[in-house]
Design a protein around this motif. Structure first.
Motif, PDB file in Angstrom:
ATOM      1  N   UNK A 293      -5.577  10.052   0.852  1.00 16.27           N
ATOM      2  CA  UNK A 293      -4.240   9.469   0.922  1.00 16.27           C
ATOM      3  C   UNK A 293      -3.701   9.200  -0.467  1.00 16.27           C
ATOM      4  N   UNK A 294      -2.404   9.271  -0.551  1.00 19.60           N
ATOM      5  CA  UNK A 294      -1.750   9.022  -1.824  1.00 19.60           C
ATOM      6  C   UNK A 294      -0.421   8.339  -1.541  1.00 19.60           C
ATOM      7  N   UNK A 295      -0.023   7.523  -2.474  1.00 13.52           N
ATOM      8  CA  UNK A 295       1.264   6.865  -2.332  1.00 13.52           C
ATOM      9  C   UNK A 295       2.204   7.393  -3.393  1.00 13.52           C
ATOM     10  N   UNK A 296       3.251   8.049  -2.955  1.00 11.02           N
ATOM     11  CA  UNK A 296       4.217   8.600  -3.914  1.00 11.02           C
ATOM     12  C   UNK A 296       4.910   7.490  -4.664  1.00 11.02           C
ATOM     13  N   UNK A 297       5.009   6.351  -4.029  1.00  6.10           N
ATOM     14  CA  UNK A 297       5.766   5.266  -4.643  1.00  6.10           C
ATOM     15  C   UNK A 297       4.891   4.461  -5.584  1.00  6.10           C
ATOM     16  N   UNK A 298       3.701   4.076  -5.067  1.00  2.61           N
ATOM     17  CA  UNK A 298       2.836   3.194  -5.859  1.00  2.61           C
ATOM     18  C   UNK A 298       1.857   3.964  -6.717  1.00  2.61           C
ATOM     19  N   UNK A 299       1.691   5.228  -6.421  1.00  2.00           N
ATOM     20  CA  UNK A 299       0.828   6.090  -7.209  1.00  2.00           C
ATOM     21  C   UNK A 299      -0.633   5.686  -7.180  1.00  2.00           C
ATOM     22  N   UNK A 300      -1.103   5.174  -6.075  1.00  2.00           N
ATOM     23  CA  UNK A 300      -2.539   4.972  -5.966  1.00  2.00           C
ATOM     24  C   UNK A 300      -3.088   5.840  -4.849  1.00  2.00           C
ATOM     25  N   UNK A 301      -4.383   6.041  -4.883  1.00  2.00           N
ATOM     26  CA  UNK A 301      -4.964   6.922  -3.880  1.00  2.00           C
ATOM     27  C   UNK A 301      -6.223   6.305  -3.315  1.00  2.00           C
ATOM     28  N   UNK A 302      -6.583   6.747  -2.150  1.00  2.00           N
ATOM     29  CA  UNK A 302      -7.797   6.244  -1.523  1.00  2.00           C
ATOM     30  C   UNK A 302      -8.336   7.321  -0.588  1.00  2.00           C
ATOM     31  N   UNK A 303      -9.654   7.260  -0.396  1.00  2.00           N
ATOM     32  CA  UNK A 303     -10.291   8.183   0.537  1.00  2.00           C
ATOM     33  C   UNK A 303     -10.768   7.369   1.722  1.00  2.00           C
ATOM     34  N   UNK A 304     -10.388   7.762   2.903  1.00  2.00           N
ATOM     35  CA  UNK A 304     -10.813   7.072   4.116  1.00  2.00           C
ATOM     36  C   UNK A 304     -11.619   8.050   4.959  1.00  2.00           C
ATOM     37  N   UNK A 305     -12.765   7.563   5.422  1.00  4.64           N
ATOM     38  CA  UNK A 305     -13.587   8.452   6.246  1.00  4.64           C
ATOM     39  C   UNK A 305     -13.787   7.829   7.610  1.00  4.64           C
TER      40      UNK A 305
ATOM     41  N   UNK B  50       0.828  -1.213   0.000  1.00  3.79           N
ATOM     42  CA  UNK B  50       0.000   0.000   0.000  1.00  3.79           C
ATOM     43  C   UNK B  50       0.861   1.261   0.000  1.00  3.79           C
ATOM     44  N   UNK B  51       1.712   1.348   1.042  1.00  5.22           N
ATOM     45  CA  UNK B  51       2.679   2.457   1.109  1.00  5.22           C
ATOM     46  C   UNK B  51       2.047   3.840   0.909  1.00  5.22           C
TER      47      UNK B  51
ATOM     48  N   UNK C 221      14.348  14.510   1.599  1.00  4.47           N
ATOM     49  CA  UNK C 221      13.177  14.143   0.801  1.00  4.47           C
ATOM     50  C   UNK C 221      12.140  13.391   1.623  1.00  4.47           C
ATOM     51  N   UNK C 222      12.574  12.465   2.478  1.00  4.98           N
ATOM     52  CA  UNK C 222      11.576  11.679   3.210  1.00  4.98           C
ATOM     53  C   UNK C 222      10.820  12.539   4.216  1.00  4.98           C
ATOM     54  N   UNK C 223      11.520  13.507   4.815  1.00  6.63           N
ATOM     55  CA  UNK C 223      10.824  14.424   5.724  1.00  6.63           C
ATOM     56  C   UNK C 223       9.820  15.256   4.933  1.00  6.63           C
ATOM     57  N   UNK C 224      10.249  15.701   3.759  1.00 13.82           N
ATOM     58  CA  UNK C 224       9.357  16.524   2.937  1.00 13.82           C
ATOM     59  C   UNK C 224       8.084  15.767   2.617  1.00 13.82           C
ATOM     60  N   UNK C 225       8.212  14.498   2.286  1.00 16.44           N
ATOM     61  CA  UNK C 225       7.024  13.716   1.932  1.00 16.44           C
ATOM     62  C   UNK C 225       6.179  13.460   3.160  1.00 16.44           C
ATOM     63  N   UNK C 226       6.814  13.189   4.279  1.00 18.55           N
ATOM     64  CA  UNK C 226       6.062  12.958   5.505  1.00 18.55           C
ATOM     65  C   UNK C 226       5.272  14.193   5.904  1.00 18.55           C
ATOM     66  N   UNK C 227       5.830  15.361   5.630  1.00 19.05           N
ATOM     67  CA  UNK C 227       5.118  16.599   5.915  1.00 19.05           C
ATOM     68  C   UNK C 227       4.204  16.992   4.759  1.00 19.05           C
TER      69      UNK C 227
ATOM     70  N   UNK D   5       2.249   7.056   1.768  1.00 19.66           N
ATOM     71  CA  UNK D   5       3.177   7.889   2.520  1.00 19.66           C
ATOM     72  C   UNK D   5       2.826   9.369   2.440  1.00 19.66           C
ATOM     73  N   UNK D   6       1.813   9.728   1.700  1.00 25.06           N
ATOM     74  CA  UNK D   6       1.537  11.137   1.461  1.00 25.06           C
ATOM     75  C   UNK D   6       0.091  11.436   1.829  1.00 25.06           C
ATOM     76  N   UNK D   7      -0.102  12.172   2.903  1.00 27.47           N
ATOM     77  CA  UNK D   7      -1.448  12.577   3.305  1.00 27.47           C
ATOM     78  C   UNK D   7      -1.778  13.872   2.563  1.00 27.47           C
ATOM     79  N   UNK D   8      -2.553  13.720   1.492  1.00 29.97           N
ATOM     80  CA  UNK D   8      -2.829  14.902   0.671  1.00 29.97           C
ATOM     81  C   UNK D   8      -3.621  15.924   1.458  1.00 29.97           C
ATOM     82  N   UNK D   9      -4.683  15.406   2.106  1.00 29.79           N
ATOM     83  CA  UNK D   9      -5.543  16.354   2.788  1.00 29.79           C
ATOM     84  C   UNK D   9      -6.256  15.645   3.910  1.00 29.79           C
ATOM     85  N   UNK D  10      -6.590  16.400   4.946  1.00 29.54           N
ATOM     86  CA  UNK D  10      -7.360  15.860   6.045  1.00 29.54           C
ATOM     87  C   UNK D  10      -8.449  16.893   6.301  1.00 29.54           C
TER      88      UNK D  10
END
Lengths: 172, 372, 340
Positions: free
Chosen positions: A88-100, A64-65, B209-215, A67-72
């Motif tokens: 949510x978004x994954x920078x590595x896998x490039x998939x996204x999902x909405x969790x409520x 899943x990975x 980079x990893x901190x940037x992504x985490x933030x 790692x990127x919380x686009x918005x809350x």
């Protein structure tokens, strides 16, 4: 730096159904609802008390990975519930999902995901500020946009603006 | 020898301070001039855009979007109208998207010029600032020419644009590009590779980079850390996929990867890429109508959408929930400056006050965007 | 001129007063002209035109209008300020700048005080400025002012060393502390000026002195004590009206002092560049002021071109680059003087 996939490898990303299945296998009780046919974007509804565990799972699971919380975003669902929507978004896998996650207006408490995604820090403060959702274990839960002594939570649908703020008339 | 302990001093930087780029207040704990901790306090410019938006119909929200990031109004509008159109599930004429891209890229250059110019000002170089504003003025003239406004345009509407391009706009824009390309080099000579400027910004405020992504950092702040991530390429919207251009990332060529200079330089180099996009768009712009046939009163079906687009500051997301009525049920704006600013404490500890100024400038915040 | 005054009025109170006021009559118009020059030069460097309306011709009256405005402004004293020091500081800063004029040889016939230790006196009396700035920063009871004052103290003390060492090199060559004598030692055509005539020793010395003098006058790229984008306005953040004008005046006064000293030490002072042609007391004043103004222009030029140093980089430049170079330089000059 996380290794980012090339465009040609994008097909590896999971769709919402697979993510939901994966999540369900990990947290059979926590997933309340899954709407794949929602207009424009599918979403998963989870129990609020297990939000942090789910977040940890979503962020760390190798498939899943996220790692990127686009918005809350805080949302007042206008049915006695308020809630939080995680994009949510994954920078590595490039998939996204909405969790409520929904909590009742009377007792709006849920765990903070700040320890998973640092960006949640200010987003959660904003949701606390404007909706009054209390995030447990948040390191610094203060009002962020409004003054510290403001009354009420403006983005709730039943919000009544206060008459006076420090002697100044508020509604104009 | 007993260790000497000195008292730390709490220093309020802002809300009226020359280099907090608006009404940002940073509570500094300093030991001499070394920043021990920096706590940003925001909200001085809060207008509760989200509450306003719930009381308006979909078209009326556009001017409010203008006023969020007032240095990049076109980009803000672009993201919002894309969201509404996605919610309505309509396809706008191709010409509209071309014009939107041209405007968005011109706006990006204008915004980066302010960012780069004021950054020079933060470091103490006054002259590049005025050079940048001179060129930005030309872009504002172009905008004025096409929609009558210089700062808050209300130009992109759900389903189209308020006006078509004015006659002569394309030629004027080409003339601007011809003028502007050499001035980027001038800017580099004067500021970017200036010995003192490099000394001041290299190895300062290093953001891994990893901190940037985490933030959840985005835009030049993320790219400065070497992450090749641009929504125009990686999550394509509008007609960006039709153009040939490169994503600029930080290289760490004068210091550490992810320092202030990298973030600064990403902006400078992005301006060149924006010029490339504009040139191609101007050459291939199709004819057609600039208003899609949409009803006067927009009533999207109940549903929700999260659209994001790349503004000069990063990922601007609009989370729009519709309940089927004329007014949106909820509009949440995920402002790039807001998220980027939240990593300020992380990258400013242990540097000097003078460096903090450089760091705030390199993150490039607009307080209208932070506070909404 | 000085002799003239003492001859007719004696060295008593009246004569002394007139001698003391004369430089003031120079500083005020000079400051107004330089402020206007700075406005116009910076404007033209930045693709602007600068003030154009005040006084019709290219806004020549703008500094006069500015000063008038400053005089009319309310003199604000912060409630928490240390009042006595706060009020005294601008006067002290200006005194430091003004007192230095006494030993500057404006022309062969006019030097305020023709003392044997002229240059030594200038270096010493300029140090009063540090005291005034420290007082201003401390007494304002403002953290930004305090930081600015601390920076100033560190900066001025550090840069006094390379600049003094540079001056010492010239003194060794000329064999005198008296600025008039130093000027006289450079008479003749312009290749006799120390900066060209004693190439490369005194040329290097000039570069060291000029950089150090920029720091001593708090001008960019060393304007960190008042770094606008960092410390708001540094030590004079809290000052308004006339007291602020005093700081302003002192800054411009100081610019001329260091430029004048540099002109006297390295560019022949009141000597005409063309040997005996165009020389004499009046021409001497003209050459001296022109040379100093060219250096003032260079200061302005640098200010509008360069970004600002950081505190630690500033210290690095002083202690690890300028001071060692100045030391090596003084050794080399000494060797050369002995072996000459």
């Amino acid at each position: 730096m996380p290794s980012l996939l090339k465009k040609s490898e994008w097909f590896k990303r999971m769709n919402a159904n697979e993510i939901n299945e994966k999540l369900k296998s990990g947290f059979p009780e926590a997933v309340v609802e899954f709407k794949a046919d929602a207009v424009t974007e599918p979403y998963i509804v989870v129990r609020p008390e297990s939000v942090r565990d789910i977040a940890k799972f979503l962020a760390s699971d190798p498939e899943l990975k996220f790692d990127y919380l686009m918005s809350l975003s805080g949302v007042d669902f206008n049915d006695g519930n308020i809630g939080v929507v995680y994009h949510l978004f994954s920078m590595e896998k490039r998939h996204r999902i909405v969790v409520k996650a929904k909590v009742s207006k009377e007792n709006p408490e849920m765990p903070s995901v700040e320890s998973v995604w640092k960006s949640a820090n200010w987003h959660e403060r904003e949701a606390f500020d404007l909706f009054g959702i209390v995030f447990k274990d948040h390191p610094d839960l203060r009002r962020i946009l409004l003054p510290d002594d403001w009354e009420g939570y403006p983005l709730r649908k039943d919000y009544k603006v206060q008459e006076y703020y420090r002697g100044m008339k508020v509604p104009y | 020898m007993a260790e000497l302990r000195t008292e730390e001093m709490v220093l309020n930087m802002g809300p009226q301070h020359p280099s907090t780029h608006g009404v940002l207040r940073v509570e500094l704990v300093v030991d001499g001039e070394v920043v021990v901790d920096a706590v940003p306090h925001i909200g001085y410019l809060h207008r509760c855009f989200e509450k306003h938006a719930e009381a308006m119909n979909y078209q009326q929200i556009v001017p409010y979007c203008d006023r969020m990031d007032y240095l990049a109004s076109m980009n803000n509008d672009h993201a919002y109208v894309l969201g509404v159109e996605k919610l309505l599930n309509i396809q706008v004429p191709e010409r509209v998207e071309y014009i939107r891209v041209i405007m968005a890229e011109l706006q990006r250059i204008a915004s980066h010029l302010v960012a780069v110019g004021t950054y020079g000002l933060d470091i103490g170089a006054f002259t590049p600032f005025l050079f940048c504003f001179r060129d930005r003025e030309m872009i504002l003239d172009l905008f004025e020419n096409v929609c009558g406004a210089r700062l808050l345009y209300n130009y992109m509407w759900p389903g189209g644009l308020s006006h078509d391009l004015t006659p002569g706009f394309i030629e004027k824009t080409k003339a601007f590009i011809k003028h502007f390309r050499p001035t980027i080099k001038e800017l580099n000579d004067l500021l970017s590779y200036n010995e003192i400027f490099v000394k001041r910004t290299a190895n300062v405020g290093v953001l891994p980079a990893d901190v940037a992504i985490n933030y959840a950092a985005s835009g030049p702040t993320l790219r400065g850390s070497g992450v090749k991530w641009d929504l125009r390429k990686d999550d394509p919207y509008s007609v960006y996929h039709k153009f040939d251009w490169d994503v600029v990332v930080g290289t760490g060529e004068v210091g550490t990867l992810g320092d202030c200079w990298d973030r600064y330089m990403v902006r400078v180099r992005e301006m060149e890429q924006s010029l490339r996009i504009i040139e191609q768009a101007l050459d291939t712009i199709p004819d057609g109508d600039v208003q899609a046939a949409i009803p006067k009163r927009i009533r999207p079906v109940a549903g929700e959408v999260y659209v994001r687009s790349e503004t000069p500051r990063g990922e601007l997301g609009y989370y729009i929930i519709s309940d089927g009525g004329q007014k949106p049920f909820r509009v949440k704006a995920r402002a790039p400056s807001f998220v980027n600013l939240s990593l300020l404490p992380e990258i400013s500890r242990g540097y000097l006050i003078a460096d903090l100024v450089a760091i705030i400038g390199s993150v490039d915040i607009v307080l209208g965007d932070v506070d909404r | 001129m000085h002799n003239f005054i003492t001859q007719y009025l004696g060295t008593g109170f009246l004569g002394g007063l007139l001698s003391a006021v004369l430089p003031l009559l120079f500083i005020l118009p000079y400051a107004l002209v330089t402020i206007w020059l700075e406005l116009k030069i910076s404007a033209h460097m930045q693709d602007r035109v600068g003030p154009m309306r005040t006084g019709k011709w290219h806004g020549w009256a703008q500094p006069i209008a500015d000063v008038t405005k400053l005089i009319q402004k309310e003199d604000i004293i912060p409630a928490a300020a240390d009042k006595a020091l706060y009020l005294l500081a601008p006067a002290l800063v200006f005194t430091g700048a003004y007192a230095a004029y006494a030993a500057i040889p404006f022309s062969p016939a006019y030097i305020g005080a023709d003392i044997n230790l002229g240059i030594f006196y200038i270096v010493a009396v300029s140090a009063i400025v540090v005291l005034g700035i420290l007082m201003a920063g401390w007494s304002s009871n403002n953290k930004w002012s305090l930081l600015g004052a601390m920076r100033t103290a560190a900066q001025l003390v550090s840069y006094e060393i390379p600049s003094s060492l540079a001056i010492l090199a010239v003194v060794m060559v000329a064999g005198s502390f008296n600025l008039n004598d130093i000027c006289a030692a450079q008479s003749g055509w312009f290749w006799n000026w120390f900066v060209f005539g004693k190439f490369p020793f005194l040329f290097i010395t000039f570069i060291i002195y000029f950089i150090a003098s920029l720091a001593e006058t708090n001008r960019a790229p060393f304007d960190i004590p008042e770094a606008e984008s960092e410390l708001v306005a540094g030590y004079h953040t809290e000052y308004s009206g006339m007291r602020f004008a005093f700081f302003y005046l002192a800054e411009y006064g100081n610019m001329f002092v260091v430029a004048g000293v540099a002109a006297a030490l390295f560019f022949g002072g009141w000597n005409s560049p063309f040997g005996v042609y165009l020389s004499g007391p009046v021409w001497g004043a003209f050459w001296m002021i022109s040379k100093a103004m060219v250096l003032v222009f260079v200061q302005i030029w640098l200010r509008w071109t360069l970004p600002r140093f950081r505190v630690d980089q500033l210290m690095y430049l002083s202690w690890k680059i300028l001071t060692p170079f100045a030391l090596v330089n003084i050794f080399a000059v000494g060797l050369w003087v002995v072996l000459r």
